[in-house]
Design an enzyme around this catalytic site. Sequence first.
Site, mmCIF file in Angstrom:
data_model
loop_
_atom_site.group_PDB
_atom_site.id
_atom_site.type_symbol
_atom_site.label_atom_id
_atom_site.label_comp_id
_atom_site.label_asym_id
_atom_site.label_seq_id
_atom_site.Cartn_x
_atom_site.Cartn_y
_atom_site.Cartn_z
ATOM 1 N N GLY A 8 -15.162 -30.903 55.903
ATOM 2 C CA GLY A 8 -16.119 -30.035 56.580
ATOM 3 C C GLY A 8 -17.312 -29.735 55.697
ATOM 4 O O GLY A 8 -17.884 -28.649 55.762
ATOM 5 N N GLY A 12 -22.376 -25.202 56.878
ATOM 6 C CA GLY A 12 -21.697 -23.935 56.668
ATOM 7 C C GLY A 12 -21.176 -23.737 55.265
ATOM 8 O O GLY A 12 -21.830 -24.074 54.274
ATOM 9 N N SER A 138 -8.744 -20.195 55.072
ATOM 10 C CA SER A 138 -8.201 -19.561 56.264
ATOM 11 C C SER A 138 -9.318 -18.717 56.899
ATOM 12 O O SER A 138 -10.435 -19.189 57.054
ATOM 13 C CB SER A 138 -6.979 -18.718 55.906
ATOM 14 N N TYR A 152 -6.969 -19.905 67.361
ATOM 15 C CA TYR A 152 -7.611 -19.853 66.041
ATOM 16 C C TYR A 152 -6.771 -19.030 65.070
ATOM 17 O O TYR A 152 -6.515 -19.457 63.936
ATOM 18 C CB TYR A 152 -9.006 -19.247 66.186
ATOM 19 N N LYS A 156 -4.880 -20.276 61.570
ATOM 20 C CA LYS A 156 -5.226 -19.693 60.267
ATOM 21 C C LYS A 156 -4.048 -18.923 59.657
ATOM 22 O O LYS A 156 -3.902 -18.894 58.431
ATOM 23 C CB LYS A 156 -6.451 -18.787 60.422
#
Length: 266
Positions: A8, A12, A138, A152, A156
């Site tokens: 990722g 971000g 997380s 979600y 997490k």
Amino acid sequence: MTHVIITGGSSGIGLALARIYAFRGARVSLLARTLSVLEAVQDELAKGHGPGAVRIESADVADESQTVAAIRRCEDAFGACDILITSAGVVEPGPFETLSSDAFDRQLHTNFSGSVHAVRAVYAGMKERRAGRIMLISSGAGLIGIYGYTAYSASKFALHGFAEALRSEATPHGVRISVCFPPDTETPQFARELEHRPPEASVIMGRVSPWPSEAVAGRIVRAIDRGDFEVFFGWTLLALGRFGSTVKPFLNWWFDRAIRRISRGP
């Protein structure tokens, strides 16, 4: 030279982490799904740190074979992974009964299984070398369940349990496991999330300003440097992490009251 692999890593928190490690002079490998975005990031980082400092691989972390193959290619090019950070994730809020099975599974497979796939690719080598650091990202939603975030939160929470069990296995072999719980953070994904966040969740989560991704990344890097196991952001998440069994009953009572008021309407 330190080799850092970030899933990722094209936007971000992942991108903010890549910038920090590139500035430090590390070799940085970035995994994400969209090749064109990865190429833009690689060009950006190459301007300040040289064309050979950053490697990119297009892969969907939810696919184990793609993830393992991509990480193998990164290690072939830059050497064994010294630091793995699993930043890839997706959030699609919505009440459980309206959330499609595909959307639910996508969050579990990307956020949880995707992290496991990346860890599996590097863990054996780290154990053999008796060195390595793994940071699992997380969320605050991995400390307390939030209305509209069933998938979600489940993904997490699972990461936290995985981190705790893996830490116990990894520590005798010199491998350090960490897990962090970022708050709302200024990322492209957060902007998309807000468009679909249920009003009940907005009331529960309040009007606290999101953290800049650079601030979150900076704290994550410092925690990796120190070898911290758990990393919390702000007093609320620290209290949930350290005193959850005491704090959660009150918070859930307050959440339930707020949700009932919304359900009754004006």
